[in-house]
Design a protein around this motif. Sequence first.
Motif, PDB file in Angstrom:
ATOM      1  N   MET A   1      16.403   5.713  13.930  1.00  0.00           N
ATOM      2  CA  MET A   1      17.997   5.952  13.473  1.00  0.00           C
ATOM      3  C   MET A   1      17.996   5.156  12.024  1.00  0.00           C
ATOM      4  SD  MET A   1      21.371   5.396  15.577  1.00  0.00           S
ATOM      5  CE  MET A   1      22.442   4.150  14.856  1.00  0.00           C
ATOM      6  N   LYS A   2      18.573   6.241  10.918  1.00  0.00           N
ATOM      7  CA  LYS A   2      18.810   5.603   9.890  1.00  0.00           C
ATOM      8  C   LYS A   2      20.223   5.195   9.610  1.00  0.00           C
ATOM      9  CE  LYS A   2      16.163   9.222   7.118  1.00  0.00           C
ATOM     10  NZ  LYS A   2      16.200  10.293   6.119  1.00  0.00           N
ATOM     11  N   ASN A   3      20.220   4.301   8.853  1.00  0.00           N
ATOM     12  CA  ASN A   3      21.574   3.594   8.308  1.00  0.00           C
ATOM     13  C   ASN A   3      21.901   3.825   6.765  1.00  0.00           C
ATOM     14  OD1 ASN A   3      21.942   2.559  11.053  1.00  0.00           O
ATOM     15  ND2 ASN A   3      20.847   0.686  10.454  1.00  0.00           N
ATOM     16  N   LEU A   4      22.963   4.031   6.735  1.00  0.00           N
ATOM     17  CA  LEU A   4      23.711   4.162   5.313  1.00  0.00           C
ATOM     18  C   LEU A   4      23.851   2.786   4.481  1.00  0.00           C
ATOM     19  CD1 LEU A   4      24.217   6.277   3.031  1.00  0.00           C
ATOM     20  CD2 LEU A   4      26.274   6.378   3.627  1.00  0.00           C
ATOM     21  N   VAL A   5      22.947   2.469   3.748  1.00  0.00           N
ATOM     22  CA  VAL A   5      22.936   1.083   3.204  1.00  0.00           C
ATOM     23  C   VAL A   5      22.744   1.268   1.683  1.00  0.00           C
ATOM     24  CG1 VAL A   5      22.626  -0.100   5.375  1.00  0.00           C
ATOM     25  CG2 VAL A   5      20.683   0.435   4.033  1.00  0.00           C
ATOM     26  N   ARG A   6      23.171   0.209   1.021  1.00  0.00           N
ATOM     27  CA  ARG A   6      22.902  -0.083  -0.342  1.00  0.00           C
ATOM     28  C   ARG A   6      21.718  -0.847  -0.415  1.00  0.00           C
ATOM     29  NH1 ARG A   6      26.259  -3.438  -3.247  1.00  0.00           N
ATOM     30  NH2 ARG A   6      27.167  -4.428  -1.527  1.00  0.00           N
ATOM     31  N   ARG A   7      20.692  -0.380  -1.259  1.00  0.00           N
ATOM     32  CA  ARG A   7      19.399  -0.971  -1.611  1.00  0.00           C
ATOM     33  C   ARG A   7      19.383  -2.006  -2.752  1.00  0.00           C
ATOM     34  NH1 ARG A   7      14.982   3.075  -1.249  1.00  0.00           N
ATOM     35  NH2 ARG A   7      13.890   1.301  -1.706  1.00  0.00           N
ATOM     36  N   ARG A   8      18.736  -3.287  -2.413  1.00  0.00           N
ATOM     37  CA  ARG A   8      18.678  -4.125  -3.760  1.00  0.00           C
ATOM     38  C   ARG A   8      17.438  -3.960  -4.459  1.00  0.00           C
ATOM     39  NH1 ARG A   8      19.291  -9.966  -0.632  1.00  0.00           N
ATOM     40  NH2 ARG A   8      21.530  -9.400  -0.052  1.00  0.00           N
ATOM     41  N   ASP A   9      16.440  -3.181  -3.958  1.00  0.00           N
ATOM     42  CA  ASP A   9      15.177  -3.194  -4.521  1.00  0.00           C
ATOM     43  C   ASP A   9      15.161  -1.860  -5.541  1.00  0.00           C
ATOM     44  OD1 ASP A   9      15.445  -1.234  -2.680  1.00  0.00           O
ATOM     45  OD2 ASP A   9      12.962  -1.251  -1.983  1.00  0.00           O
ATOM     46  N   ASP A  10      16.124  -0.924  -5.402  1.00  0.00           N
ATOM     47  CA  ASP A  10      15.905   0.182  -6.488  1.00  0.00           C
ATOM     48  C   ASP A  10      17.246   0.639  -6.786  1.00  0.00           C
ATOM     49  OD1 ASP A  10      15.197   2.423  -7.716  1.00  0.00           O
ATOM     50  OD2 ASP A  10      15.149   3.980  -6.138  1.00  0.00           O
ATOM     51  N   ARG A  11      17.958  -0.525  -7.543  1.00  0.00           N
ATOM     52  CA  ARG A  11      19.454  -0.066  -8.017  1.00  0.00           C
ATOM     53  C   ARG A  11      19.315  -0.158  -9.372  1.00  0.00           C
ATOM     54  NH1 ARG A  11      22.294  -5.885  -6.605  1.00  0.00           N
ATOM     55  NH2 ARG A  11      22.548  -4.844  -4.722  1.00  0.00           N
ATOM     56  N   MET A  12      20.678   0.529  -9.944  1.00  0.00           N
ATOM     57  CA  MET A  12      20.765   0.519 -11.272  1.00  0.00           C
ATOM     58  C   MET A  12      22.197  -0.141 -11.603  1.00  0.00           C
ATOM     59  SD  MET A  12      18.833   2.322 -13.344  1.00  0.00           S
ATOM     60  CE  MET A  12      17.895   3.714 -13.546  1.00  0.00           C
ATOM     61  N   VAL A  13      23.154   0.195 -10.538  1.00  0.00           N
ATOM     62  CA  VAL A  13      24.385  -0.674 -11.028  1.00  0.00           C
ATOM     63  C   VAL A  13      24.424  -1.751  -9.381  1.00  0.00           C
ATOM     64  CG1 VAL A  13      26.820  -0.653 -10.904  1.00  0.00           C
ATOM     65  CG2 VAL A  13      25.428   1.117 -12.370  1.00  0.00           C
ATOM     66  N   ALA A  14      24.667  -0.586  -8.468  1.00  0.00           N
ATOM     67  CA  ALA A  14      25.023  -1.409  -7.068  1.00  0.00           C
ATOM     68  C   ALA A  14      24.288  -0.886  -6.077  1.00  0.00           C
ATOM     69  CB  ALA A  14      26.410  -1.061  -6.569  1.00  0.00           C
ATOM     70  N   GLY A  15      23.367   0.022  -6.275  1.00  0.00           N
ATOM     71  CA  GLY A  15      22.422   0.493  -5.295  1.00  0.00           C
ATOM     72  C   GLY A  15      22.936   1.491  -4.151  1.00  0.00           C
ATOM     73  N   VAL A  16      24.073   2.070  -4.718  1.00  0.00           N
ATOM     74  CA  VAL A  16      24.945   3.192  -3.726  1.00  0.00           C
ATOM     75  C   VAL A  16      24.032   4.391  -3.849  1.00  0.00           C
ATOM     76  CG1 VAL A  16      26.757   4.444  -3.509  1.00  0.00           C
ATOM     77  CG2 VAL A  16      26.941   1.901  -3.901  1.00  0.00           C
ATOM     78  N   CYS A  17      23.627   4.732  -4.975  1.00  0.00           N
ATOM     79  CA  CYS A  17      22.844   6.150  -5.155  1.00  0.00           C
ATOM     80  C   CYS A  17      21.548   6.138  -4.363  1.00  0.00           C
ATOM     81  CB  CYS A  17      22.919   6.321  -6.550  1.00  0.00           C
ATOM     82  SG  CYS A  17      24.289   7.140  -7.284  1.00  0.00           S
ATOM     83  N   SER A  18      20.980   4.899  -4.783  1.00  0.00           N
ATOM     84  CA  SER A  18      19.669   4.984  -4.249  1.00  0.00           C
ATOM     85  C   SER A  18      19.738   4.820  -2.645  1.00  0.00           C
ATOM     86  CB  SER A  18      19.007   3.257  -4.580  1.00  0.00           C
ATOM     87  OG  SER A  18      17.788   3.061  -3.955  1.00  0.00           O
ATOM     88  N   GLY A  19      20.815   3.898  -1.991  1.00  0.00           N
ATOM     89  CA  GLY A  19      20.951   4.185  -0.523  1.00  0.00           C
ATOM     90  C   GLY A  19      21.250   5.629  -0.328  1.00  0.00           C
TER      91      GLY A  19
END
Length: 60
Positions: A1-19
């Motif tokens: 099951m996938k979770n919608l989370v912000r990512r630390r490893d591929d972020r530009m500002v906050a990791g929202v778009c990456s998540g």
Amino acid sequence: MKNLVRRRDDRMVAGVCSGVADYLGLDPTLVRLLTVVLAIFSVGTAALAYVAAWILMPEV
């Protein structure tokens, strides 16, 4: 099951778009570009949604 989370490893500002890109299986650059375009054409509504996601999405 996938979770919608912000990512630390591929972020530009906050990791929202990456998540979101990881959750949808898309390229993060494409999601970032779509976010910028939406922010411009939605008169800031998309930017407000980004800030809300920044606050509400958990970070991993």
